[in-house]
Design a protein around this motif. Sequence first.
Motif, PDB file in Angstrom:
ATOM      1  N   LEU A   1     -13.395  -3.925   5.513  1.00  0.00           N
ATOM      2  CA  LEU A   1     -14.089  -2.888   4.752  1.00  0.00           C
ATOM      3  C   LEU A   1     -14.420  -3.332   3.325  1.00  0.00           C
ATOM      4  O   LEU A   1     -14.878  -2.526   2.518  1.00  0.00           O
ATOM      5  CB  LEU A   1     -13.262  -1.606   4.730  1.00  0.00           C
ATOM      6  N   GLY A   2     -14.180  -4.608   3.017  1.00  0.00           N
ATOM      7  CA  GLY A   2     -14.653  -5.165   1.760  1.00  0.00           C
ATOM      8  C   GLY A   2     -13.655  -5.266   0.636  1.00  0.00           C
ATOM      9  O   GLY A   2     -14.043  -5.444  -0.526  1.00  0.00           O
ATOM     10  N   TRP A   3     -12.345  -5.211   0.959  1.00  0.00           N
ATOM     11  CA  TRP A   3     -11.323  -5.210  -0.076  1.00  0.00           C
ATOM     12  C   TRP A   3     -10.484  -6.476  -0.074  1.00  0.00           C
ATOM     13  O   TRP A   3     -10.213  -7.048   0.981  1.00  0.00           O
ATOM     14  CB  TRP A   3     -10.382  -4.013   0.128  1.00  0.00           C
ATOM     15  N   ALA A   4     -10.057  -6.905  -1.259  1.00  0.00           N
ATOM     16  CA  ALA A   4      -8.914  -7.791  -1.368  1.00  0.00           C
ATOM     17  C   ALA A   4      -7.666  -6.937  -1.183  1.00  0.00           C
ATOM     18  O   ALA A   4      -7.697  -5.725  -1.431  1.00  0.00           O
ATOM     19  CB  ALA A   4      -8.893  -8.498  -2.723  1.00  0.00           C
ATOM     20  N   VAL A   5      -6.574  -7.544  -0.751  1.00  0.00           N
ATOM     21  CA  VAL A   5      -5.378  -6.771  -0.416  1.00  0.00           C
ATOM     22  C   VAL A   5      -4.184  -7.255  -1.226  1.00  0.00           C
ATOM     23  O   VAL A   5      -3.946  -8.459  -1.354  1.00  0.00           O
ATOM     24  CB  VAL A   5      -5.065  -6.882   1.093  1.00  0.00           C
ATOM     25  N   HIS A   6      -3.436  -6.307  -1.753  1.00  0.00           N
ATOM     26  CA  HIS A   6      -2.151  -6.605  -2.383  1.00  0.00           C
ATOM     27  C   HIS A   6      -1.063  -5.932  -1.551  1.00  0.00           C
ATOM     28  O   HIS A   6      -0.989  -4.708  -1.484  1.00  0.00           O
ATOM     29  CB  HIS A   6      -2.098  -6.096  -3.824  1.00  0.00           C
ATOM     30  N   ASP A   7      -0.240  -6.740  -0.908  1.00  0.00           N
ATOM     31  CA  ASP A   7       0.840  -6.240  -0.065  1.00  0.00           C
ATOM     32  C   ASP A   7       2.024  -5.890  -0.954  1.00  0.00           C
ATOM     33  O   ASP A   7       2.650  -6.764  -1.554  1.00  0.00           O
ATOM     34  CB  ASP A   7       1.222  -7.310   0.964  1.00  0.00           C
ATOM     35  N   CYS A   8       2.329  -4.589  -1.029  1.00  0.00           N
ATOM     36  CA  CYS A   8       3.417  -4.119  -1.896  1.00  0.00           C
ATOM     37  C   CYS A   8       4.768  -4.109  -1.204  1.00  0.00           C
ATOM     38  O   CYS A   8       5.772  -3.701  -1.812  1.00  0.00           O
ATOM     39  CB  CYS A   8       3.103  -2.705  -2.375  1.00  0.00           C
ATOM     40  N   GLY A   9       4.815  -4.503   0.074  1.00  0.00           N
ATOM     41  CA  GLY A   9       6.080  -4.514   0.783  1.00  0.00           C
ATOM     42  C   GLY A   9       6.351  -3.196   1.470  1.00  0.00           C
ATOM     43  O   GLY A   9       5.452  -2.564   2.017  1.00  0.00           O
ATOM     44  N   GLY A  10       7.618  -2.773   1.455  1.00  0.00           N
ATOM     45  CA  GLY A  10       8.059  -1.610   2.211  1.00  0.00           C
ATOM     46  C   GLY A  10       7.435  -0.296   1.781  1.00  0.00           C
ATOM     47  O   GLY A  10       6.854  -0.178   0.693  1.00  0.00           O
ATOM     48  N   LEU A  11       7.587   0.709   2.644  1.00  0.00           N
ATOM     49  CA  LEU A  11       6.961   2.008   2.423  1.00  0.00           C
ATOM     50  C   LEU A  11       7.464   2.682   1.150  1.00  0.00           C
ATOM     51  O   LEU A  11       6.775   3.538   0.573  1.00  0.00           O
ATOM     52  CB  LEU A  11       7.203   2.908   3.635  1.00  0.00           C
ATOM     53  N   ARG A  12       8.625   2.312   0.691  1.00  0.00           N
ATOM     54  CA  ARG A  12       9.149   2.853  -0.565  1.00  0.00           C
ATOM     55  C   ARG A  12       8.172   2.635  -1.726  1.00  0.00           C
ATOM     56  O   ARG A  12       8.138   3.413  -2.672  1.00  0.00           O
ATOM     57  CB  ARG A  12      10.495   2.182  -0.866  1.00  0.00           C
ATOM     58  N   ALA A  13       7.345   1.585  -1.611  1.00  0.00           N
ATOM     59  CA  ALA A  13       6.371   1.295  -2.664  1.00  0.00           C
ATOM     60  C   ALA A  13       5.281   2.349  -2.751  1.00  0.00           C
ATOM     61  O   ALA A  13       4.523   2.382  -3.731  1.00  0.00           O
ATOM     62  CB  ALA A  13       5.745  -0.083  -2.449  1.00  0.00           C
ATOM     63  N   ALA A  14       5.192   3.250  -1.760  1.00  0.00           N
ATOM     64  CA  ALA A  14       4.259   4.372  -1.889  1.00  0.00           C
ATOM     65  C   ALA A  14       4.623   5.245  -3.081  1.00  0.00           C
ATOM     66  O   ALA A  14       3.773   5.973  -3.614  1.00  0.00           O
ATOM     67  CB  ALA A  14       4.260   5.200  -0.604  1.00  0.00           C
ATOM     68  N   ARG A  15       5.875   5.183  -3.524  1.00  0.00           N
ATOM     69  CA  ARG A  15       6.286   5.912  -4.730  1.00  0.00           C
ATOM     70  C   ARG A  15       5.569   5.380  -5.964  1.00  0.00           C
ATOM     71  O   ARG A  15       5.534   6.053  -7.005  1.00  0.00           O
ATOM     72  CB  ARG A  15       7.801   5.799  -4.928  1.00  0.00           C
ATOM     73  N   LEU A  16       5.005   4.192  -5.862  1.00  0.00           N
ATOM     74  CA  LEU A  16       4.253   3.591  -6.954  1.00  0.00           C
ATOM     75  C   LEU A  16       2.755   3.749  -6.762  1.00  0.00           C
ATOM     76  O   LEU A  16       2.020   4.002  -7.724  1.00  0.00           O
ATOM     77  CB  LEU A  16       4.606   2.101  -7.073  1.00  0.00           C
ATOM     78  N   THR A  17       2.271   3.593  -5.530  1.00  0.00           N
ATOM     79  CA  THR A  17       0.820   3.661  -5.325  1.00  0.00           C
ATOM     80  C   THR A  17       0.286   5.085  -5.387  1.00  0.00           C
ATOM     81  O   THR A  17      -0.875   5.290  -5.748  1.00  0.00           O
ATOM     82  CB  THR A  17       0.416   3.014  -3.990  1.00  0.00           C
ATOM     83  N   GLU A  18       1.112   6.071  -5.055  1.00  0.00           N
ATOM     84  CA  GLU A  18       0.634   7.455  -5.165  1.00  0.00           C
ATOM     85  C   GLU A  18       0.428   7.884  -6.625  1.00  0.00           C
ATOM     86  O   GLU A  18      -0.603   8.513  -6.941  1.00  0.00           O
ATOM     87  CB  GLU A  18       1.572   8.396  -4.405  1.00  0.00           C
ATOM     88  N   PRO A  19       1.335   7.541  -7.558  1.00  0.00           N
ATOM     89  CA  PRO A  19       1.015   7.797  -8.967  1.00  0.00           C
ATOM     90  C   PRO A  19      -0.193   6.995  -9.450  1.00  0.00           C
ATOM     91  O   PRO A  19      -0.938   7.460 -10.321  1.00  0.00           O
ATOM     92  CB  PRO A  19       2.301   7.374  -9.696  1.00  0.00           C
ATOM     93  N   LEU A  20      -0.389   5.800  -8.887  1.00  0.00           N
ATOM     94  CA  LEU A  20      -1.577   5.025  -9.238  1.00  0.00           C
ATOM     95  C   LEU A  20      -2.835   5.786  -8.835  1.00  0.00           C
ATOM     96  O   LEU A  20      -3.850   5.769  -9.551  1.00  0.00           O
ATOM     97  CB  LEU A  20      -1.524   3.659  -8.553  1.00  0.00           C
ATOM     98  N   ALA A  21      -2.774   6.459  -7.694  1.00  0.00           N
ATOM     99  CA  ALA A  21      -3.902   7.298  -7.276  1.00  0.00           C
ATOM    100  C   ALA A  21      -4.162   8.409  -8.288  1.00  0.00           C
ATOM    101  O   ALA A  21      -5.317   8.753  -8.565  1.00  0.00           O
ATOM    102  CB  ALA A  21      -3.625   7.887  -5.898  1.00  0.00           C
ATOM    103  N   MET A  22      -3.089   8.983  -8.848  1.00  0.00           N
ATOM    104  CA  MET A  22      -3.265  10.023  -9.867  1.00  0.00           C
ATOM    105  C   MET A  22      -3.976   9.469 -11.097  1.00  0.00           C
ATOM    106  O   MET A  22      -4.778  10.167 -11.726  1.00  0.00           O
ATOM    107  CB  MET A  22      -1.917  10.608 -10.276  1.00  0.00           C
ATOM    108  N   LEU A  23      -3.709   8.216 -11.429  1.00  0.00           N
ATOM    109  CA  LEU A  23      -4.397   7.599 -12.564  1.00  0.00           C
ATOM    110  C   LEU A  23      -5.892   7.502 -12.274  1.00  0.00           C
ATOM    111  O   LEU A  23      -6.720   7.781 -13.146  1.00  0.00           O
ATOM    112  CB  LEU A  23      -3.804   6.213 -12.838  1.00  0.00           C
TER     113      LEU A  23
END
Length: 214
Positions: free
Chosen positions: A168-190
């Motif tokens: 779909l046209g993206w570079a990917v950064h693998d953040c590891g385990g699902l616990r990292a969603a605690r970081l990407t969801e606030p990133l979405a808020m930004l």
Amino acid sequence: MRIGILGSGDVGRTLAAGLHATGHEVTVGSRTPAAADLVAWCERTGVTAALPAETAAAAEVVVLATAWNGVPDAIALAGPERLAGKVLIDVTNPLRFTDRLELAVGHDDSGGEQVQRLAPGAMVVKAFNTVGFELMVQPALADGPGTMFIAGDDERARAVTTVLARQLGWAVHDCGGLRAARLTEPLAMLWIEHALRTGVRSHAFRVIGVEAEG
């Protein structure tokens, strides 16, 4: 690959059309698959529509693309047993509306982890939640592709999601385990705060200084 999309709103339709265009067999799961607007959209795009349970049963990979308050119903209608053993890409963000838009979950939990608890047999990967639907597919960004952040406990599921994100046209950064969603969801808020403040929805994040998986 047979991909089922739970949710027929802007996010679901954008990802469905984009994944279909890359050669996948895509079905959108909806409570009302015979609705006139959805039928017309399917005729234009080549995507099919079915009930959530049928969509989940036939899919190899399922994408959860509903509003946050619709997540429990979407998983219940799809059937957790039909999601067991399958990659479940969670595109949602746990948003709530009070006097302003904010995250409903954070610090010691995440929406992604809650999705995993609702579908315990699935291999949940948080992805596509840090950008608006307008840029989810083949985004035309200055200076090359943006970075898609993915997080999930199953390595194979992250690998599958990585392939789809690249298509779909993206570079990917693998953040590891699902616990990292605690970081990407606030990133979405930004991302959302910037969009609300400026009225602009053409921005995305990019990891620089390290080699992302392009």
